[in-house]
Design an enzyme around this catalytic site. Sequence first.
Site, PDB file in Angstrom:
ATOM      1  N   PRO A 292       0.878  -1.134   0.143  1.00  0.00           N
ATOM      2  CG  PRO A 292       0.287  -0.911   2.111  1.00  0.00           C
ATOM      3  CD  PRO A 292       0.907  -1.839   1.282  1.00  0.00           C
ATOM      4  N   GLY A 293       0.561   2.339  -0.967  1.00  0.00           N
ATOM      5  CA  GLY A 293       0.900   3.432  -0.754  1.00  0.00           C
ATOM      6  C   GLY A 293       0.054   4.523  -0.375  1.00  0.00           C
ATOM      7  NE  ARG A 294      -4.287   5.905  -4.835  1.00  0.00           N
ATOM      8  CZ  ARG A 294      -3.748   6.649  -5.812  1.00  0.00           C
ATOM      9  NH1 ARG A 294      -4.030   7.959  -5.861  1.00  0.00           N
ATOM     10  NH2 ARG A 294      -3.181   6.274  -6.897  1.00  0.00           N
ATOM     11  NE  ARG A 331      -2.978  11.370  -7.369  1.00  0.00           N
ATOM     12  CZ  ARG A 331      -4.267  11.440  -7.246  1.00  0.00           C
ATOM     13  NH1 ARG A 331      -4.847  12.491  -6.827  1.00  0.00           N
ATOM     14  NH2 ARG A 331      -4.976  10.338  -7.873  1.00  0.00           N
ATOM     15  CB  CYS A 376       4.339  29.663 -18.686  1.00  0.00           C
ATOM     16  SG  CYS A 376       4.760  30.927 -17.798  1.00  0.00           S
ATOM     17  CD  GLU A 377       3.289  23.684 -20.156  1.00  0.00           C
ATOM     18  OE1 GLU A 377       2.244  23.602 -20.909  1.00  0.00           O
ATOM     19  OE2 GLU A 377       4.491  23.695 -20.317  1.00  0.00           O
ATOM     20  CE1 TYR A 405       2.134   6.709  -6.295  1.00  0.00           C
ATOM     21  CE2 TYR A 405       0.067   6.950  -5.339  1.00  0.00           C
ATOM     22  CZ  TYR A 405       1.369   6.158  -5.466  1.00  0.00           C
ATOM     23  OH  TYR A 405       1.402   4.842  -5.472  1.00  0.00           O
TER      24      TYR A 405
HETATM   25  C1  LIG Z   1       2.582   2.344  -7.320  1.00  0.00           C
HETATM   26  C2  LIG Z   1       2.574   0.945  -6.969  1.00  0.00           C
HETATM   27  C3  LIG Z   1       2.190   0.539  -5.731  1.00  0.00           C
HETATM   28  C4  LIG Z   1       1.385   1.282  -4.845  1.00  0.00           C
HETATM   29  O1  LIG Z   1       0.056   1.606  -4.975  1.00  0.00           O
HETATM   30  P1  LIG Z   1      -0.953   2.677  -4.338  1.00  0.00           P
HETATM   31  O2  LIG Z   1      -2.035   2.866  -4.878  1.00  0.00           O
HETATM   32  O3  LIG Z   1      -0.268   3.759  -3.885  1.00  0.00           O
HETATM   33  O4  LIG Z   1      -1.333   1.754  -3.185  1.00  0.00           O
HETATM   34  C5  LIG Z   1       2.332  -0.926  -5.255  1.00  0.00           C
HETATM   35  N1  LIG Z   1       3.032  -1.536  -6.016  1.00  0.00           N
HETATM   36  C6  LIG Z   1       3.837  -1.439  -7.086  1.00  0.00           C
HETATM   37  C7  LIG Z   1       4.149  -2.465  -7.807  1.00  0.00           C
HETATM   38  C8  LIG Z   1       3.521  -0.230  -7.604  1.00  0.00           C
HETATM   39  O5  LIG Z   1       4.035   0.307  -8.829  1.00  0.00           O
END
Ligand SMILES: *Cc1c(COP(=O)(O)O)cnc(C)c1O
Length: 447
Positions: A292-294, A331, A376-377, A405
Amino acid sequence: MGIKKGVRGGRAAPAEGQMTGFTFRKGTLYCEDVKVDDIVASVGSPVYVYSERAVLGNYREIRNAFAGVSTLICFSVKSNSNLSVLHLLALEGSGFDVVSGGELYRALQAGADPRKTIFAGVGKNPQEIKYALDSNILMFNVESQAELESINTIAHDNKTTARVALRLNPDVDPKTHARTTTGKKENKFGIDLGMAEKVVKGAKRYDSLQICGLHVHLGSPIMSPEPYVKALEKLNGFLPLCRKYSLPIEYVNIGGGYCISYTGEAVCRPADYAREVLPLVRAVGLKLILEPGRFIVGNAGILVTKVLYDKESSFGKRFVICDAAMSDLIRPTLYDAFHRIWPVNPRVPMPEVLTPKGFNPPKKGLAKVDIVGPVCESSDFFARDRFIPKIKQGELLSIFSAGAYGFTMSSNYNSRPRPCEVMVRDKTFQVIRRRESYEDLVAKEIG
Ligand SMILES: *Cc1c(COP(=O)(O)O)cnc(C)c1O
């Protein structure tokens, strides 16, 4: 799915929902117990503000949801790679998912345990592979046959064995934005099942590889458990072949993509995914890895920006021009992403839910504006045709759900120094990355 109804009391996210750390109290925005106003008074704008409590709360939520099986959580470093964020998660026991040598370096600098660190990405170069082998990481997620050859050779030359997982492309539609879809057959990621079969049958010739896992990452954000279930069914179906060819498969990795609410509406939560996923993992008796990231950082951060100008055209179009730009948060430009935006000191309380479609409540005191930056876009915008309370020059806006992100995708385009990043803990805050200076902009170009 047992999802409770959304927000209450002017919270910046569902009251029953995910921890964000941001609340309006007496008409002003707080991060934990710190006024956002006070942060800007001290460090200026634009500024990214993160809540430590929310980062940890979200990490623990996903960890607890999947506690029913042996699970390793590998935080996706590309979502937020600030050393202080990584350090916080490392102390909490998190592993890390890196996609470059640079991210591996960051993770190790932040105190990551290499044996909880995995390396993904379609184009790992030889230096990166060597660096990861020397660092003794847990495993590589391998995305092609050619890469398997390459890792095998480098491991062989270094008289070591590389642990690898095959990243399979299961051809499952995660039902998200086309630009953030990664697990369909037309995407560049992973090894398709036909090719993977060949790899497994010929695995004996990789004398310096230990193929110990199967991996998928479908895309992001994924709004329901269903794509994970479909992918896991395909992984599970692939296991007998791996067993037949005596591959020591120990891990199944279902990647990241767990969604957050960008609108304030209730969305799928870790427990909802876990309910569907865990039985399938138990059925094959493997260890689970999540990336997990997001989910961990997305709603734990905001970008605060100051209004520079309020510009009106004779056609009736109104632009709120801010001191943050697409170079700070890309984003909306890149994915048409929706972020809630509201004044830090609003004259109209923020509604429980804000969606791209607008909202019903009385439009009294609100103005329809484009919220844009100075770059400038024409694609430098945060929101278009958005109703927000009337706002004056010098006032602050908060762009919510910017913890993932956000800063990691920032650039110096238009030679704009990057903003600073601040971490809040209870009543105090700390600068965890200082604002860049003009000298920083040219530092690497001066001989
Ligand atoms: C970007 C990525 C993640 C994380 O995705 P989230 O939407 O931020 O949870 C996990 N695994 C891989 C291989 C990724 O490229």
